[in-house]
Design a protein around this motif. Structure first.
Motif, mmCIF file in Angstrom:
data_model
loop_
_atom_site.group_PDB
_atom_site.id
_atom_site.type_symbol
_atom_site.label_atom_id
_atom_site.label_comp_id
_atom_site.label_asym_id
_atom_site.label_seq_id
_atom_site.Cartn_x
_atom_site.Cartn_y
_atom_site.Cartn_z
ATOM 1 N N ILE A 114 63.269 46.839 63.888
ATOM 2 C CA ILE A 114 64.396 47.739 63.680
ATOM 3 C C ILE A 114 64.294 48.309 62.279
ATOM 4 N N LYS A 115 64.424 49.615 62.152
ATOM 5 C CA LYS A 115 64.520 50.247 60.841
ATOM 6 C C LYS A 115 65.956 50.023 60.372
ATOM 7 N N VAL A 116 66.108 49.273 59.303
ATOM 8 C CA VAL A 116 67.413 48.766 58.892
ATOM 9 C C VAL A 116 68.391 49.872 58.524
ATOM 10 N N ARG A 117 67.973 50.840 57.729
ATOM 11 C CA ARG A 117 68.905 51.866 57.235
ATOM 12 C C ARG A 117 69.593 52.648 58.348
ATOM 13 N N VAL A 118 68.870 52.903 59.424
ATOM 14 C CA VAL A 118 69.431 53.699 60.510
ATOM 15 C C VAL A 118 69.729 52.870 61.757
ATOM 16 N N ASN A 119 69.452 51.565 61.698
ATOM 17 C CA ASN A 119 69.669 50.643 62.809
ATOM 18 C C ASN A 119 69.039 51.200 64.095
ATOM 19 N N GLU A 120 67.760 51.514 63.982
ATOM 20 C CA GLU A 120 67.035 52.135 65.084
ATOM 21 C C GLU A 120 65.768 51.346 65.393
ATOM 22 N N SER A 121 65.541 51.103 66.661
ATOM 23 C CA SER A 121 64.338 50.395 67.081
ATOM 24 C C SER A 121 63.118 51.284 66.850
ATOM 25 N N VAL A 122 62.083 50.705 66.236
ATOM 26 C CA VAL A 122 60.876 51.484 65.952
ATOM 27 C C VAL A 122 59.632 50.932 66.643
ATOM 28 N N GLY A 123 59.751 49.788 67.276
ATOM 29 C CA GLY A 123 58.597 49.230 67.959
ATOM 30 C C GLY A 123 58.929 47.924 68.638
ATOM 31 N N SER A 124 58.164 47.584 69.643
ATOM 32 C CA SER A 124 58.335 46.301 70.317
ATOM 33 C C SER A 124 57.045 45.981 71.064
ATOM 34 N N GLY A 125 56.937 44.746 71.452
ATOM 35 C CA GLY A 125 55.752 44.354 72.192
ATOM 36 C C GLY A 125 55.820 42.912 72.631
ATOM 37 N N ARG A 126 54.822 42.528 73.376
ATOM 38 C CA ARG A 126 54.691 41.153 73.868
ATOM 39 C C ARG A 126 53.233 40.764 73.714
ATOM 40 N N GLU A 184 49.514 43.827 65.522
ATOM 41 C CA GLU A 184 50.323 44.565 66.496
ATOM 42 C C GLU A 184 51.652 44.992 65.893
ATOM 43 N N ILE A 185 52.306 44.093 65.178
ATOM 44 C CA ILE A 185 53.601 44.401 64.577
ATOM 45 C C ILE A 185 53.434 45.492 63.528
ATOM 46 N N LYS A 186 52.407 45.394 62.697
ATOM 47 C CA LYS A 186 52.150 46.384 61.655
ATOM 48 C C LYS A 186 51.937 47.768 62.255
ATOM 49 N N ILE A 187 51.185 47.837 63.343
ATOM 50 C CA ILE A 187 50.977 49.116 64.030
ATOM 51 C C ILE A 187 52.311 49.640 64.552
ATOM 52 N N GLY A 188 53.139 48.751 65.100
ATOM 53 C CA GLY A 188 54.452 49.149 65.598
ATOM 54 C C GLY A 188 55.362 49.684 64.504
ATOM 55 N N LEU A 189 55.234 49.177 63.295
ATOM 56 C CA LEU A 189 56.061 49.645 62.191
ATOM 57 C C LEU A 189 55.635 51.030 61.717
ATOM 58 N N LYS A 190 54.373 51.391 61.933
ATOM 59 C CA LYS A 190 53.864 52.685 61.469
ATOM 60 C C LYS A 190 54.194 53.832 62.411
ATOM 61 N N LYS A 191 54.663 53.521 63.599
ATOM 62 C CA LYS A 191 54.953 54.579 64.585
ATOM 63 C C LYS A 191 56.089 55.454 64.140
#
Length: 171
Positions: A125-137, A164-171
């Motif tokens: 979650i991007k904290v400032r905007v409370n928006e999901s930016v990535g997920s995975g399993r 995987e998490i790092k890639i998800g944060l860059k999206k």
């Protein structure tokens, strides 16, 4: 002339620093294991290793206390509290990691090992905007047949999970 050379050298030295893209990340671990009353050693090791991995990436990483996942409502309560604390601390991301265990067939269920983990779900979650930016399993593949040390096996799994998490944060 000397002034131009000095300014050029100064720019060459500080330009890479200005391009650094360090993020501040809070990790919230949840342990989904109905048979455990306390946080398992495997969960603690995963938590410790993920902080180390993101530190190696150059990010500022910290963790909230791990919690036992009872149901979605209790999970949401803890997440909301952690999100508020992350916002108060000016953190960039909150990464929620839910570790799903099935330790029924393990010889030593309390030892550190990947064999008891069925899957790890993560969302960021991007904290400032409370928006999901990535997920995975991600599902671990225990390497016990290869005679790999359990802690080393967990470390290798966390390195894969961190990518995987790092890639998800860059999206």
């Amino acid at each position: 002339m000397k002034k131009h050379i000095f300014l050029t050298l100064l720019l060459l030295c500080f330009l890479p620093l200005s391009m650094a893209n360090a993020s501040s990340i809070v990790f919230q671990f949840f342990q989904n294991d109905k048979s455990a009353e306390n946080i398992l050693e495997t969960t603690k090791l995963l938590n410790q290793d993920i902080l180390s991995e993101f530190f190696e990436y150059g990010d500022i990483a910290c963790d909230a206390p791990a919690a036992i996942f009872l149901d979605e409502e209790s999970c949401d309560e803890v997440t909301d509290k952690t999100l508020k604390e992350a916002a108060d601390s000016y953190m960039d991301y909150l990464v929620i990691i839910k570790i799903n265990y099935d330790r029924t067939n393990l010889l030593n269920p309390d030892s550190v090992q990947l064999a008891g983990i069925t899957s790890v779900d993560w969302s960021s979650i991007k904290v400032r905007v409370n928006e999901s930016v990535g997920s995975g399993r991600i599902k671990p593949v225990p390497q016990a047949k290869l005679k790999v040390d359990s802690a080393k096996e967990v470390e290798q799994f966390v390195a894969q999970m961190a990518k995987e998490i790092k890639i998800g944060l860059k999206k």
